[in-house]
Design a protein around this motif. Sequence first.
Motif, PDB file in Angstrom:
ATOM      1  N   GLU A   1      19.895  65.597  24.513  1.00 30.16           N
ATOM      2  CA  GLU A   1      18.906  64.642  24.025  1.00 30.16           C
ATOM      3  C   GLU A   1      18.539  64.905  22.567  1.00 30.16           C
ATOM      4  O   GLU A   1      18.234  63.977  21.816  1.00 30.16           O
ATOM      5  CB  GLU A   1      17.656  64.697  24.905  1.00 30.16           C
ATOM      6  CG  GLU A   1      17.907  64.107  26.298  1.00 30.16           C
ATOM      7  CD  GLU A   1      16.762  64.340  27.247  1.00 30.16           C
ATOM      8  OE1 GLU A   1      15.813  65.047  26.856  1.00 30.16           O
ATOM      9  OE2 GLU A   1      16.802  63.826  28.374  1.00 30.16           O
ATOM     10  N   LYS A   2      18.602  66.168  22.162  1.00 23.59           N
ATOM     11  CA  LYS A   2      18.333  66.516  20.767  1.00 23.59           C
ATOM     12  C   LYS A   2      19.585  66.428  19.902  1.00 23.59           C
ATOM     13  O   LYS A   2      19.541  66.724  18.716  1.00 23.59           O
ATOM     14  CB  LYS A   2      17.742  67.923  20.687  1.00 23.59           C
ATOM     15  CG  LYS A   2      16.344  68.031  21.272  1.00 23.59           C
ATOM     16  CD  LYS A   2      15.794  69.442  21.122  1.00 23.59           C
ATOM     17  CE  LYS A   2      14.369  69.538  21.643  1.00 23.59           C
ATOM     18  NZ  LYS A   2      13.833  70.920  21.524  1.00 23.59           N
ATOM     19  N   ASN A   3      20.699  66.027  20.528  1.00 30.01           N
ATOM     20  CA  ASN A   3      21.978  65.901  19.831  1.00 30.01           C
ATOM     21  C   ASN A   3      22.394  67.231  19.197  1.00 30.01           C
ATOM     22  O   ASN A   3      22.861  67.276  18.058  1.00 30.01           O
ATOM     23  CB  ASN A   3      21.916  64.801  18.773  1.00 30.01           C
ATOM     24  CG  ASN A   3      23.289  64.235  18.459  1.00 30.01           C
ATOM     25  OD1 ASN A   3      24.234  64.403  19.225  1.00 30.01           O
ATOM     26  ND2 ASN A   3      23.409  63.571  17.321  1.00 30.01           N
ATOM     27  N   GLN A   4      22.243  68.318  19.965  1.00 27.71           N
ATOM     28  CA  GLN A   4      22.594  69.658  19.493  1.00 27.71           C
ATOM     29  C   GLN A   4      23.508  70.360  20.501  1.00 27.71           C
ATOM     30  O   GLN A   4      23.191  71.434  21.010  1.00 27.71           O
ATOM     31  CB  GLN A   4      21.323  70.483  19.267  1.00 27.71           C
ATOM     32  CG  GLN A   4      20.401  69.912  18.200  1.00 27.71           C
ATOM     33  CD  GLN A   4      19.073  70.641  18.114  1.00 27.71           C
ATOM     34  OE1 GLN A   4      18.684  71.369  19.028  1.00 27.71           O
ATOM     35  NE2 GLN A   4      18.382  70.458  17.010  1.00 27.71           N
ATOM     36  N   PRO A   5      24.662  69.773  20.822  1.00 22.22           N
ATOM     37  CA  PRO A   5      25.520  70.365  21.853  1.00 22.22           C
ATOM     38  C   PRO A   5      26.051  71.741  21.474  1.00 22.22           C
ATOM     39  O   PRO A   5      26.257  72.592  22.342  1.00 22.22           O
ATOM     40  CB  PRO A   5      26.661  69.347  21.986  1.00 22.22           C
ATOM     41  CG  PRO A   5      26.702  68.659  20.653  1.00 22.22           C
ATOM     42  CD  PRO A   5      25.262  68.559  20.231  1.00 22.22           C
ATOM     43  N   GLU A   6      26.247  71.983  20.187  1.00 16.42           N
ATOM     44  CA  GLU A   6      26.819  73.263  19.759  1.00 16.42           C
ATOM     45  C   GLU A   6      25.902  74.438  20.072  1.00 16.42           C
ATOM     46  O   GLU A   6      26.354  75.584  20.195  1.00 16.42           O
ATOM     47  CB  GLU A   6      27.167  73.229  18.262  1.00 16.42           C
ATOM     48  CG  GLU A   6      25.989  73.102  17.321  1.00 16.42           C
ATOM     49  CD  GLU A   6      25.579  71.672  17.019  1.00 16.42           C
ATOM     50  OE1 GLU A   6      25.262  71.380  15.854  1.00 16.42           O
ATOM     51  OE2 GLU A   6      25.554  70.845  17.961  1.00 16.42           O
ATOM     52  N   GLY A   7      24.600  74.163  20.219  1.00 15.00           N
ATOM     53  CA  GLY A   7      23.644  75.235  20.491  1.00 15.00           C
ATOM     54  C   GLY A   7      23.466  75.545  21.965  1.00 15.00           C
ATOM     55  O   GLY A   7      22.697  76.438  22.310  1.00 15.00           O
ATOM     56  N   ALA A   8      24.177  74.822  22.832  1.00 14.02           N
ATOM     57  CA  ALA A   8      23.962  75.015  24.273  1.00 14.02           C
ATOM     58  C   ALA A   8      25.262  75.225  25.039  1.00 14.02           C
ATOM     59  O   ALA A   8      25.291  75.069  26.259  1.00 14.02           O
ATOM     60  CB  ALA A   8      23.213  73.812  24.844  1.00 14.02           C
ATOM     61  N   LEU A   9      26.328  75.593  24.358  1.00 20.72           N
ATOM     62  CA  LEU A   9      27.597  75.804  25.049  1.00 20.72           C
ATOM     63  C   LEU A   9      27.507  76.935  26.069  1.00 20.72           C
ATOM     64  O   LEU A   9      28.129  76.874  27.130  1.00 20.72           O
ATOM     65  CB  LEU A   9      28.708  76.094  24.035  1.00 20.72           C
ATOM     66  CG  LEU A   9      29.175  74.905  23.197  1.00 20.72           C
ATOM     67  CD1 LEU A   9      30.104  75.381  22.086  1.00 20.72           C
ATOM     68  CD2 LEU A   9      29.883  73.865  24.069  1.00 20.72           C
ATOM     69  N   ASP A  10      26.739  77.976  25.750  1.00 13.77           N
ATOM     70  CA  ASP A  10      26.609  79.079  26.697  1.00 13.77           C
ATOM     71  C   ASP A  10      25.890  78.632  27.966  1.00 13.77           C
ATOM     72  O   ASP A  10      26.269  79.002  29.081  1.00 13.77           O
ATOM     73  CB  ASP A  10      25.887  80.258  26.045  1.00 13.77           C
ATOM     74  CG  ASP A  10      24.513  79.897  25.502  1.00 13.77           C
ATOM     75  OD1 ASP A  10      24.340  78.756  25.021  1.00 13.77           O
ATOM     76  OD2 ASP A  10      23.603  80.760  25.539  1.00 13.77           O
TER      77      ASP A  10
END
Length: 272
Positions: free
Chosen positions: A138-147
Amino acid sequence: MAEITAFERRKLEKVLGMGDGYVLDFSDRTYAEFFLDFRVDIDAPEYRVGGGSKAKRMRTFWEIAPNHTVGKVLDGLIAYGLQIDRLGDSNPALVDDCRKIAQRLLSDQPVADMEALTAIADERDFEVVAEHVREAIEKNQPEGALDRLHTFVNKFIRVTCEPHGITISRDKPLHSVFGEYVKALRASGHLESAMTERILRSSISVLEAFNDVRNNKSLAHDNPILNYDESLLIFNHVASSIRFIKSLEARIKAKSLAQKADEPLWDETIPF
């Protein structure tokens, strides 16, 4: 930044009654509570750079939040305004225009099957990691949540495979477990086409590669994180696969229940 034209802003401000710094009938407390329902902290400093009034924070929110998030908030605000009959301008045509703006923004979702990323077991840690994954989208930050996506996939596959009699252990890698799951589906006749089986089998090597991304390209460790576009590709692939598996498992369950319903309640060979 949400893609809202100056003309659309004027319409939204009129409907939401933002002329004097207010938004509908919200107090500061209820305003913050409303936004928290959409995982937005409207009291955060980044939303106060243009001023602290509710209307100014709303304008800043439009400036920095992604389309999908702004669309959800606007849709909620319009529904609430209609419910309490407190829209700044309740002209039906204008309200309808504002609804269309919200729906257009809502349609711009970076991960098409985001709604599939929900917990499928009543486990607190499963629910929490699923919520973190959706929040990153939703925040358009997929790179920060791969783990966290990797953790979610591990939990999802474990819960999905257990009813099929597949042994799960900490020593068995994720892609091996999924490989056994695909074999079980084929052996039980749950896959109707060779192409579906081939697509699922390709996911075995994808999951093996996901381990490397998690260990070396995510925030799981002190690493440079993967770029946005490749992270988004991973999120979309995983979400699409999970949506299909959820649908397939629902069909398997429905078929099993139907077969049980057709079974006789007694043994017809017993002569009494």
